[in-house]
Design a protein around this motif. Structure first.
Motif, short mmCIF file in Angstrom:
data_model
loop_
_atom_site.label_atom_id
_atom_site.label_comp_id
_atom_site.label_asym_id
_atom_site.label_seq_id
_atom_site.Cartn_x
_atom_site.Cartn_y
_atom_site.Cartn_z
N PRO A 162 -10.79 -5.55 -7.22
CA PRO A 162 -9.52 -6.27 -7.11
C PRO A 162 -8.36 -5.32 -7.43
O PRO A 162 -8.51 -4.38 -8.22
N VAL A 163 -7.22 -5.58 -6.81
CA VAL A 163 -6.03 -4.76 -7.06
C VAL A 163 -4.86 -5.70 -7.40
O VAL A 163 -4.05 -6.03 -6.54
N PRO A 164 -4.79 -6.17 -8.66
CA PRO A 164 -3.65 -7.01 -9.05
C PRO A 164 -2.35 -6.22 -8.92
O PRO A 164 -2.29 -5.03 -9.26
N LEU A 165 -1.32 -6.89 -8.42
CA LEU A 165 -0.04 -6.23 -8.17
C LEU A 165 1.09 -6.98 -8.84
O LEU A 165 1.05 -8.20 -8.95
N ARG A 166 2.10 -6.22 -9.25
CA ARG A 166 3.38 -6.79 -9.71
C ARG A 166 4.39 -6.61 -8.59
O ARG A 166 4.23 -5.73 -7.74
N ALA A 167 5.41 -7.43 -8.56
CA ALA A 167 6.45 -7.29 -7.54
C ALA A 167 6.98 -5.86 -7.56
O ALA A 167 7.32 -5.32 -8.61
N GLY A 168 7.00 -5.22 -6.39
CA GLY A 168 7.45 -3.84 -6.27
C GLY A 168 6.33 -2.83 -6.18
O GLY A 168 6.56 -1.68 -5.82
N ASP A 169 5.09 -3.23 -6.51
CA ASP A 169 3.95 -2.34 -6.38
C ASP A 169 3.54 -2.24 -4.91
O ASP A 169 3.67 -3.20 -4.15
N LEU A 170 3.03 -1.08 -4.54
CA LEU A 170 2.64 -0.81 -3.16
C LEU A 170 1.18 -0.37 -3.12
O LEU A 170 0.80 0.56 -3.80
N LEU A 171 0.39 -1.07 -2.30
CA LEU A 171 -0.98 -0.66 -2.03
C LEU A 171 -1.01 -0.08 -0.62
O LEU A 171 -0.64 -0.75 0.34
N VAL A 172 -1.43 1.17 -0.50
CA VAL A 172 -1.54 1.84 0.79
C VAL A 172 -3.02 1.92 1.13
O VAL A 172 -3.82 2.41 0.34
N LEU A 173 -3.37 1.41 2.32
CA LEU A 173 -4.76 1.42 2.76
C LEU A 173 -4.89 2.13 4.09
O LEU A 173 -4.04 1.98 4.98
N ASP A 174 -5.96 2.87 4.26
CA ASP A 174 -6.33 3.36 5.57
C ASP A 174 -6.64 2.12 6.42
O ASP A 174 -7.20 1.14 5.93
N GLY A 175 -6.23 2.14 7.70
CA GLY A 175 -6.41 0.96 8.55
C GLY A 175 -7.85 0.53 8.74
O GLY A 175 -8.11 -0.61 9.11
N LEU A 176 -8.81 1.42 8.49
CA LEU A 176 -10.22 1.05 8.61
C LEU A 176 -10.84 0.64 7.27
O LEU A 176 -12.02 0.28 7.22
N ALA A 177 -10.08 0.71 6.18
CA ALA A 177 -10.61 0.29 4.88
C ALA A 177 -10.86 -1.22 4.91
O ALA A 177 -10.00 -2.00 5.31
N VAL A 178 -12.04 -1.63 4.47
CA VAL A 178 -12.38 -3.05 4.45
C VAL A 178 -11.69 -3.68 3.24
O VAL A 178 -11.80 -3.19 2.11
#
Length: 196
Positions: A162-178
């Motif tokens: 899991p990747v809990p986020l706060r407002a303003g946080d950015l999660l960058v994913l490769d487009g093939l990441a499940v």
């Protein structure tokens, strides 16, 4: 796993190559995120997206890609309380069966807080190096609009993170990441800006 926007360290770049994800804490001021979250604008104007992401985030994307990136799409997605999230999928296959796979990055900018009970993203690290996986339509009740998309069949979730986020946080994913977005079990809506 966190980094300041536009300053990827060699260790973070190595981790990115292995996992296909990068977390940037406080990439955008939370007050700017809140304004877009309450705007009700599902497809914000490119200028609004540009102001929100700014040169720091676009610089980070260019660092990961090694070239100047082009914004393919941007949309605000809101999960109301009790609304289903999105099942396991890959961003690259959203075009439907037989669609061409064009490698891209998925930016998931939290416009509101997204914790474990409130629709935070989940990622299966190191799934970006394989091919596009078979998908089926999501037929769950309430899976309409953005959520009436495709899902991976038979994914092994044992390594899910899991990747809990706060407002303003950015999660960058490769487009093939499940990855997936959890259902919203909180009492408040959850909003994100998704960019490819």
């Amino acid at each position: 796993m966190g980094t300041a926007a536009g300053s990827i360290t060699p260790d973070q770049r190595a981790d990115w190559a292995i996992t296909g994800l990068l977390l940037v804490r406080e990439a955008v001021p939370a007050d700017l995120c809140g304004a877009l979250a309450v705007s009700g604008d599902d497809a914000p104007a490119p200028a609004a997206v540009g102001r929100l992401l700014g040169h720091r985030v676009t610089g980070l994307v260019d660092e990961l890609l090694g070239r100047e990136a082009e914004l393919l799409e941007a949309r605000v997605v809101t999960l109301d309380p009790g609304e289903p999230g999105r099942l396991w999928h890959q961003a690259e296959v959203d075009g439907g069966p037989g669609a061409a796979v064009e490698r891209s990055l998925l930016l998931h900018l939290a416009l509101t807080d997204a914790g474990l009970a409130a629709g935070c993203p989940w990622v299966l690290p190191a799934t970006h190096t394989g091919p596009a996986r078979p998908h089926a339509h999501d037929t769950r009740p309430g899976s309409a609009g953005f959520h009436a998309r495709r899902r991976i069949v038979g994914v092994d979730r044992s390594e899910a993170r899991p990747v809990p986020l706060r407002a303003g946080d950015l999660l960058v994913l490769d487009g093939l990441a499940v990855h997936r977005w959890a259902d919203n079990h909180a009492r408040e809506p959850v909003a994100v800006l998704l960019c490819r």
